[in-house]
Design a protein around this motif. Structure first.
Motif, PDB file in Angstrom:
ATOM      1  N   GLY A   9      73.648  -3.578  -9.706  1.00  0.00           N
ATOM      2  CA  GLY A   9      73.237  -2.223  -8.946  1.00  0.00           C
ATOM      3  C   GLY A   9      71.941  -1.771  -8.645  1.00  0.00           C
ATOM      4  N   VAL A  10      71.564  -2.346  -9.867  1.00  0.00           N
ATOM      5  CA  VAL A  10      69.795  -2.045  -9.977  1.00  0.00           C
ATOM      6  C   VAL A  10      68.437  -2.781  -9.156  1.00  0.00           C
ATOM      7  CG1 VAL A  10      68.289  -1.375 -12.200  1.00  0.00           C
ATOM      8  CG2 VAL A  10      70.051  -0.810 -11.750  1.00  0.00           C
ATOM      9  N   PHE A  22      57.131  -5.547  -9.408  1.00  0.00           N
ATOM     10  CA  PHE A  22      58.915  -5.703  -9.243  1.00  0.00           C
ATOM     11  C   PHE A  22      58.905  -4.917  -7.706  1.00  0.00           C
ATOM     12  CE2 PHE A  22      59.019  -6.869 -13.697  1.00  0.00           C
ATOM     13  CZ  PHE A  22      60.347  -7.577 -14.237  1.00  0.00           C
ATOM     14  N   ALA A  23      59.498  -4.906  -7.001  1.00  0.00           N
ATOM     15  CA  ALA A  23      60.197  -4.100  -6.045  1.00  0.00           C
ATOM     16  C   ALA A  23      60.047  -2.194  -6.462  1.00  0.00           C
ATOM     17  CB  ALA A  23      61.128  -4.196  -5.362  1.00  0.00           C
ATOM     18  N   GLN A  24      60.606  -2.439  -7.033  1.00  0.00           N
ATOM     19  CA  GLN A  24      60.969  -0.984  -7.822  1.00  0.00           C
ATOM     20  C   GLN A  24      59.370  -0.445  -8.451  1.00  0.00           C
ATOM     21  OE1 GLN A  24      62.739  -3.650  -8.596  1.00  0.00           O
ATOM     22  NE2 GLN A  24      64.109  -3.087  -8.132  1.00  0.00           N
ATOM     23  N   TYR A  69      66.475  11.140  -7.022  1.00  0.00           N
ATOM     24  CA  TYR A  69      66.062  11.372  -6.157  1.00  0.00           C
ATOM     25  C   TYR A  69      67.011  10.135  -5.218  1.00  0.00           C
ATOM     26  CZ  TYR A  69      62.017  12.491  -8.167  1.00  0.00           C
ATOM     27  OH  TYR A  69      60.725  12.714  -8.675  1.00  0.00           O
ATOM     28  N   GLY A  70      68.444   9.952  -5.840  1.00  0.00           N
ATOM     29  CA  GLY A  70      68.891   9.229  -4.888  1.00  0.00           C
ATOM     30  C   GLY A  70      68.594   7.933  -3.573  1.00  0.00           C
ATOM     31  N   THR A  71      67.820   7.458  -4.439  1.00  0.00           N
ATOM     32  CA  THR A  71      66.475   5.989  -3.662  1.00  0.00           C
ATOM     33  C   THR A  71      67.616   4.768  -3.892  1.00  0.00           C
ATOM     34  OG1 THR A  71      64.758   6.140  -4.405  1.00  0.00           O
ATOM     35  CG2 THR A  71      65.151   4.792  -3.842  1.00  0.00           C
ATOM     36  N   LYS A  72      67.795   4.775  -2.972  1.00  0.00           N
ATOM     37  CA  LYS A  72      69.040   2.947  -2.474  1.00  0.00           C
ATOM     38  C   LYS A  72      68.282   2.019  -3.077  1.00  0.00           C
ATOM     39  CE  LYS A  72      71.249   5.630   1.656  1.00  0.00           C
ATOM     40  NZ  LYS A  72      69.822   6.765   1.368  1.00  0.00           N
ATOM     41  N   LEU A  73      69.057   0.948  -3.063  1.00  0.00           N
ATOM     42  CA  LEU A  73      68.446  -0.202  -3.463  1.00  0.00           C
ATOM     43  C   LEU A  73      68.512  -1.287  -2.815  1.00  0.00           C
ATOM     44  CD1 LEU A  73      68.665  -2.415  -5.451  1.00  0.00           C
ATOM     45  CD2 LEU A  73      70.769  -3.106  -5.374  1.00  0.00           C
ATOM     46  N   ALA A  81      62.469   2.033 -14.586  1.00  0.00           N
ATOM     47  CA  ALA A  81      62.175   3.208 -13.704  1.00  0.00           C
ATOM     48  C   ALA A  81      62.854   2.949 -12.313  1.00  0.00           C
ATOM     49  CB  ALA A  81      60.904   3.061 -13.924  1.00  0.00           C
ATOM     50  N   GLY A  82      63.517   2.624 -11.791  1.00  0.00           N
ATOM     51  CA  GLY A  82      63.675   2.285 -10.457  1.00  0.00           C
ATOM     52  C   GLY A  82      64.841   3.060 -10.644  1.00  0.00           C
TER      53      GLY A  82
END
Length: 394
Positions: free
Chosen positions: A206-207, A296-298, A162-166, A154-155
């Motif tokens: 990367g995720v 999860f932070a996501q 949306y281009g959200t960064k890790l 999902a993250g």
């Protein structure tokens, strides 16, 4: 007609790592006794009880409750995955609101094992089989635990869309640690920086890093809810009102949209929030403090959008602007959340109630959110169930 429902007492024990806690029944007993003491009530005043736990045989709730007393009251054992604690609270609130009872106990506990969550049953298909198959179809990664694939997926979907960064997810985890540093009941109170979260071992390259996932935890928590008439008769506090509450389950879009963000409960959360807000007569702009399900932070980032704290796709800017912490628009997870406070499944929803009750009372000490008058609780279980509760300072 619906009776007003007030939180008269709350109790919570320190959360601990698996293998270092008391047994589940002792943890449940301790949390109940703390809630009774907080309310100033004897156990004989409790008319019904709802016990929440996920990992345990039938009637574990009775074993915990009997350590406090045996008065013959109705007791219902509740299992709604990670939303179990708030589902028990939902039933307790419903009993008082309907007039079926005037003083009801909701309590939850979990004695967990180390490592990733897994089923206790190997001789049958899992209840979440449909979501698991869809996750495998959309994500693959069969060597990873399912929860990591689902919430990480999902993250990742949010990153792609949306281009959200890790680093944004890492900043959420770092924020959780800063909040938990002020919570003596949290399992992890060490502060970590965004850079340290990024440098942790990768669970999914990367995720997701290891620090972006909540730890398995043992613990217990409890709440006592009462009617206004009962509170007045017994001289109980009425400063925390449950102004709105909704329990939702999956919608067709959970599966039909073929979107990992939906698979992990985004639409359940959005619907529950809309219903709870409507009941309470509020909007997101009226809220000061939120305890949400950051397994999860996501998922914390996704929940900002589902609760209407920001627009869909706007969560990264929300984090960058500091609107999720002290000094921003909303303080999210002042307790440290599941990421740092810990996540004993059956106790989590009631631990959220504990935190927000203290916030509205003004007794949260170093965690206190200044001017807190309206608080929102979000507790999510895949499979699925989502409970959103609105509390109001009375």
């Amino acid at each position: 007609m619906s009776n007003k429902v007030f939180v008269a007492g709350v109790g919570m024990i320190p959360f601990k790592k698996p293998g270092t806690s008391e047994t589940y029944d002792v943890m449940g007993e301790q949390a109940i006794r703390l809630a009774l003491a907080d309310a100033g009530l004897d156990f004989s005043a409790i008319q019904q009880a709802y016990a929440g736990y996920v990992y345990g045989d039938s009637t574990c709730g009775q074993k915990a409750l009997y350590r406090v007393g045996m008065t013959g009251i109705p007791l219902i054992n509740v299992n709604n995955n990670c939303a179990t604690g708030s589902s028990a609270l939902y039933l307790a609130r419903q009993a008082v609101a309907s007039g079926a009872a005037d003083c009801v106990l909701a309590f939850g506990f979990e004695q967990m094992n180390p490592g990733a969550l897994k089923s206790a049953w190997s001789d049958r298909a899992p209840a979440t089989e449909r979501a698991q198959h869809l996750t495998t179809d959309l994500i693959g990664m069969p060597d990873l635990p399912m929860a990591i694939r689902q919430f990480g997926g999902a993250g990742y979907a949010h990153m792609q869309k949306y281009g959200t960064k890790l680093e944004t997810f890492a900043a959420i985890r770092a924020k959780a640690s800063r909040h938990a540093a002020n919570n003596p009941l949290a399992v992890f109170r060490n502060v970590v920086s965004t850079e340290e979260v990024m440098a942790a071992p990768m669970l999914w390259e990367g995720v997701m890093t290891r620090l972006m996932a909540c730890p398995p935890t043992c613990g217990g928590a409890a709440a006592i809810v009462v009617s206004e008439a009962f509170a007045k008769k017994h001289g109980l506090r009425t400063d925390v009102l449950i102004a709105g509450q909704s329990l939702t389950t999956d919608l067709p879009s959970t599966y039909d949209a073929r979107d990992m963000i939906r698979v992990v409960g985004f639409d359940m959360t959005r619907l529950a929030a809309q219903q709870a807000y409507e009941q309470a007569g509020i909007g997101p702009q009226d809220i000061q403090v939120v305890e949400l399900h950051d397994c999860f932070a996501q998922n914390e980032l996704l929940t900002y959008e589902a609760l209407g704290l920001c627009a869909e796709g706007g969560a990264e800017q929300f984090v960058l602007d500091g609107d999720n912490t002290y000094g921003g628009k909303w303080v999210t997870n002042p307790s440290g959340g599941l990421l740092s406070k810990g996540h004993p499944l059956g106790a989590t929803g009631l631990a959220q109630c504990y935190e927000l009750s203290h916030q509205l009372r003004g007794t949260a000490e170093a965690r206190q959110v200044e001017g807190a008058r309206i608080a929102v609780q979000h507790n999510l279980g895949l499979g699925g169930a989502c409970v959103v509760t609105v509390y109001q300072k009375n």
